[in-house]
Each structure stands twice: as C-alpha cells, then as structure tokens.
Design a protein around this motif. Structure first.
Motif, PDB file in Angstrom:
ATOM      1  N   ALA A   1     -53.595  49.057 -15.428  1.00  0.00           N
ATOM      2  CA  ALA A   1     -52.389  49.804 -15.776  1.00  0.00           C
ATOM      3  C   ALA A   1     -51.150  49.096 -15.236  1.00  0.00           C
ATOM      4  O   ALA A   1     -50.086  49.108 -15.867  1.00  0.00           O
ATOM      5  CB  ALA A   1     -52.475  51.223 -15.218  1.00  0.00           C
ATOM      6  N   ASN A   2     -51.280  48.458 -14.074  1.00  0.00           N
ATOM      7  CA  ASN A   2     -50.144  47.793 -13.437  1.00  0.00           C
ATOM      8  C   ASN A   2     -49.811  46.442 -14.061  1.00  0.00           C
ATOM      9  O   ASN A   2     -48.637  46.117 -14.266  1.00  0.00           O
ATOM     10  CB  ASN A   2     -50.412  47.593 -11.941  1.00  0.00           C
ATOM     11  CG  ASN A   2     -50.434  48.898 -11.162  1.00  0.00           C
ATOM     12  OD1 ASN A   2     -49.890  49.904 -11.610  1.00  0.00           O
ATOM     13  ND2 ASN A   2     -51.076  48.890 -10.016  1.00  0.00           N
TER      14      ASN A   2
ATOM     15  N   ASN B   1     -58.822  58.127 -24.507  1.00  0.00           N
ATOM     16  CA  ASN B   1     -58.192  56.815 -24.417  1.00  0.00           C
ATOM     17  C   ASN B   1     -58.262  56.045 -25.727  1.00  0.00           C
ATOM     18  O   ASN B   1     -58.041  54.834 -25.750  1.00  0.00           O
ATOM     19  CB  ASN B   1     -58.837  56.005 -23.287  1.00  0.00           C
ATOM     20  CG  ASN B   1     -58.335  56.424 -21.916  1.00  0.00           C
ATOM     21  OD1 ASN B   1     -57.287  55.978 -21.467  1.00  0.00           O
ATOM     22  ND2 ASN B   1     -59.082  57.295 -21.258  1.00  0.00           N
TER      23      ASN B   1
ATOM     24  N   GLN C   1     -56.594  51.221 -12.372  1.00  0.00           N
ATOM     25  CA  GLN C   1     -55.211  51.228 -11.900  1.00  0.00           C
ATOM     26  C   GLN C   1     -54.605  49.837 -11.973  1.00  0.00           C
ATOM     27  O   GLN C   1     -53.434  49.662 -12.330  1.00  0.00           O
ATOM     28  CB  GLN C   1     -55.143  51.750 -10.465  1.00  0.00           C
ATOM     29  CG  GLN C   1     -53.740  51.849  -9.897  1.00  0.00           C
ATOM     30  CD  GLN C   1     -52.852  52.769 -10.711  1.00  0.00           C
ATOM     31  OE1 GLN C   1     -53.174  53.929 -10.925  1.00  0.00           O
ATOM     32  NE2 GLN C   1     -51.720  52.255 -11.184  1.00  0.00           N
TER      33      GLN C   1
ATOM     34  N   GLN D   1     -59.779  51.270 -21.559  1.00  0.00           N
ATOM     35  CA  GLN D   1     -58.429  50.796 -21.256  1.00  0.00           C
ATOM     36  C   GLN D   1     -58.335  49.290 -21.471  1.00  0.00           C
ATOM     37  O   GLN D   1     -57.355  48.792 -22.058  1.00  0.00           O
ATOM     38  CB  GLN D   1     -58.100  51.147 -19.796  1.00  0.00           C
ATOM     39  CG  GLN D   1     -56.686  50.852 -19.361  1.00  0.00           C
ATOM     40  CD  GLN D   1     -56.461  51.253 -17.907  1.00  0.00           C
ATOM     41  OE1 GLN D   1     -57.394  51.627 -17.195  1.00  0.00           O
ATOM     42  NE2 GLN D   1     -55.223  51.172 -17.457  1.00  0.00           N
TER      43      GLN D   1
END
Length: 376
Positions: free
Chosen positions: A197-198, A125, A194, A159
């Motif tokens: 990421a959205n 990442n 997640q 992330q």
C-alpha cells in the motif's frame, strides 16, 4: 447495475429427520437397558445413563454442525454477491466456491469458515467469481506455507495482482513470492500488505516488479527496518529518483549517476543500486550517509543504505546479498508450474508437524461434516 438480492436458505429437514431417527434409536436402547436393569441390577442402569448422555451429545453435535454450516454458507453467499454473481448464477457460483473451500479444508490446515471469510476479502479487493475459483487454491497454500492468516494472505495477494496486474495467471507466482519472502525475512505476509500500500503503486509505475519490491522490503526488514516504515522510506527515495530535487540533481551530477537510460526509460532497480554503490564506494560512513541524504532525503537514505550494503556484500555462493535473495524469490516464481510446485510441496511439509497436523485433522473433519450437510 442491477441490484443482486442475496438469499440464504438451507433445507435441513432431511438432516433433522435423520437426527430424529438416531435419537429414537438411542431412546429405545435406553428403555431396553432400563428393562434389563430390573433383572441384572445397577450395571445395566449405568449403560442406560451412558446411552442418555450419548443421545444428548449427538443432539448437541447436530445443532453445532448445522449452525457452523449456516455461518459458512452465509460467508460463501456474501463472497459470491460481492464478486458479482447474478441472481441467475448465484446458486451455482455458491456451490462452486463451497466445493473449493471444503476440498482445501480436507488437505490443508484451514477451516471452511476461514476460507469463506478469505474469499470475501478477495472479492472486496476486486476478485471476480472466476478469479476466486482460479486464485484461491494457491493463496490457501501460501497461507499454510507461511503460517499466515488466510484472510490476510488473500487480501495481500489480491492487492499485489491489482498493483502489478497479470490476473489469475499470476496468483500462484505472487503467492509463492510472498510465502518465500515471509520465510526468508522478518516481513510477514500481512506486513507486505501495508508495504504494498505504501510503495507498490510508485514501484509499479517505475517498472519495478513485485519480486524486486519484495526483495527490497525483505532485506530492509532483516536489517531492522520494519516493512511498514521501510516501504514508506523506499517510496520517498523512489519519488526523488523520478523527480530529483535541486540538491539531489547536484549530487547526481557530482557522482555521475543517472536513473534513466538513453531513451529516458527508468533503469532496472538492481542496476540503479549497483551504480549508486559503485559511485559511493570508498567513501567513509559519514560521507556515504551525507551523499545518500542529499540524493534521497533523510527518510529515503534509511531505505537505500541497507540495500546498498546488500548489493556490495558477497554471500558464500559468490553472489551479492541482493542477488542471492532475489534469485531465491525468482526460483519459486519463474513460472506458474514452479510456483504451484513450491506451494504444494511446502504446504504438505507444513502439515507434517504436530501442530499443523492436529489443525488439519480438525479442519478435515469439519470439511467432511459440512460436505455431508451440504448434500442433504
């Protein structure tokens, strides 16, 4: 970019020699016990059998330790290469990462193999060798505090740093926010991966930081809207704030709300929530749902409704539900020092419970064995 060829070698000859000496000693003891058995009978024969069993056990342990160490070294090798280590620096980089992983394994309930795999995920990442050295301790502690998967935690923290920036200096703060959020809500650390990421990129573009984004996701999850779905719905709402539809623009004018200040800058998200809550105050439930649907679409309204409720709801402290939750995340992430203290204190507390203590004992022993093999 020059290709880096990763090699894995381990000189285990000294270790094998040591094990050979141990086996010889055990066999000598067995022979002595056998000779003595001719004089004292069956009792000493039993000792001979026990010695033989011990020798077999020692051999099995040695083979298992060497195999485990090889797997660990392979993970460290892979992490270093992906993180950009050169042929010249590979050996030294691997040693540094190995030392870090084994050191943490002696104090936290994490295995060396898990540490190696987590470093691989961080490198994939975007983490550099320098990032791995600086960021990994805080991430490992966050995993322990939240009771989360180490590789999943590493991926999510990396992330977050990719989205909101700050690099290694924000590793502890981002880790603390994720750990605290996991312990205050139904949004586990892995779920936040997640969610980021959205909605992460949209939020960051509009100036909404990780603390407010995590507060929103945590409060939505506590209201029954899962992190994955809630973050999608929130992203939809934010998109319509940035570029309102004709229906949304008409409703904004009707309610007298705006999302930007006089300089055209997007307002802080908590301020927007307060202004929307004030503008819809006094409406019936059906009227409020209708207004929010016009503003943010059916999906966006599902995200905004629980956030508006928490903006208006008062806690025992007198703060709104939003402010109380946000302040809790802010307290543990106000500085790197505060974040590291929160992570260290709570990681230590987690290792005091029986299950974690047993896991830590196992991982500490594993780290000691691997450290010993590594010095051969």
């Amino acid at each position: 970019m020059a290709n880096v060829v990763a090699t894995f070698t381990a000189n285990i000859a000294p270790f094998q020699a040591a094990m050979g000496k141990l086996a010889t000693s055990v066999q000598a003891g067995t022979d002595a016990a056998s000779n003595a058995g001719q004089r004292v009978g069956g009792a000493m024969a039993s000792i001979g059998k026990a010695s033989t069993i011990a020798g077999v056990a020692v051999g099995a342990m040695a083979v298992g330790a060497i195999k485990s160490y090889g797997t660990f070294q392979e993970s460290i090798n892979k992490a270093a290469v992906i993180a950009g280590s050169s042929n010249k620096s590979l050996k030294g980089d691997m040693k540094d990462l190995e030392t870090e992983a084994l050191s943490l394994g002696k104090t936290l309930p994490i295995s060396a193999e898990d540490a190696g795999n987590a470093m691989i995920e961080m490198a994939r990442n975007g983490a550099s060798i320098k990032d791995l050295k600086a960021e990994f301790p805080a991430i490992a502690k966050a995993s322990a505090v939240a009771g989360a998967d180490l590789a999943g935690t590493a991926t999510t923290v990396q992330q977050a740093m990719n989205i909101w920036g700050g690099g290694a200096k924000n590793a502890a703060k981002d880790s603390a926010i994720l750990a605290k959020n996991a312990n205050m809500s139904n949004a586990e650390v892995e779920d936040m991966g997640q969610a980021f990421a959205n909605v992460g990129s949209t939020a960051a573009t509009l100036g909404i930081g990780i603390k407010d984004t995590s507060t929103a996701i945590g409060l939505m999850s506590n209201a029954g809207l899962g992190a994955a779905q809630g973050s999608q719905d929130l992203a939809h709402a934010l998109t319509l704030m940035a570029k309102p539809s004709k229906v949304a623009a008409s409703e904004m004018q009707k309610l007298g709300i705006t999302y930007t200040d006089s300089q055209g800058k997007f307002k802080p998200f908590p301020q927007i929530l307060k202004e929307v809550a004030s503008a819809t105050d006094g409406m019936s439930k059906s009227q409020k749902v209708a207004a929010l649907t016009s503003l943010y679409g059916a999906a966006g309204a599902k995200a905004m409704l629980p956030l508006l409720i928490q903006t208006e709801k008062k806690t025992k402290s007198g703060k709104s539900g939003w402010d109380a939750y946000s302040d809790s995340l802010g307290k543990v992430s106000s500085s790197s020092k505060a974040a590291n203290k929160y992570l260290s204190d709570n990681a230590n507390n987690m290792t005091k419970n029986v299950g974690q203590s047993l896991a830590q004992m196992k991982d500490a022993f594993d780290a000691v064995v691997k450290t010993s093999i590594g010095t051969i």
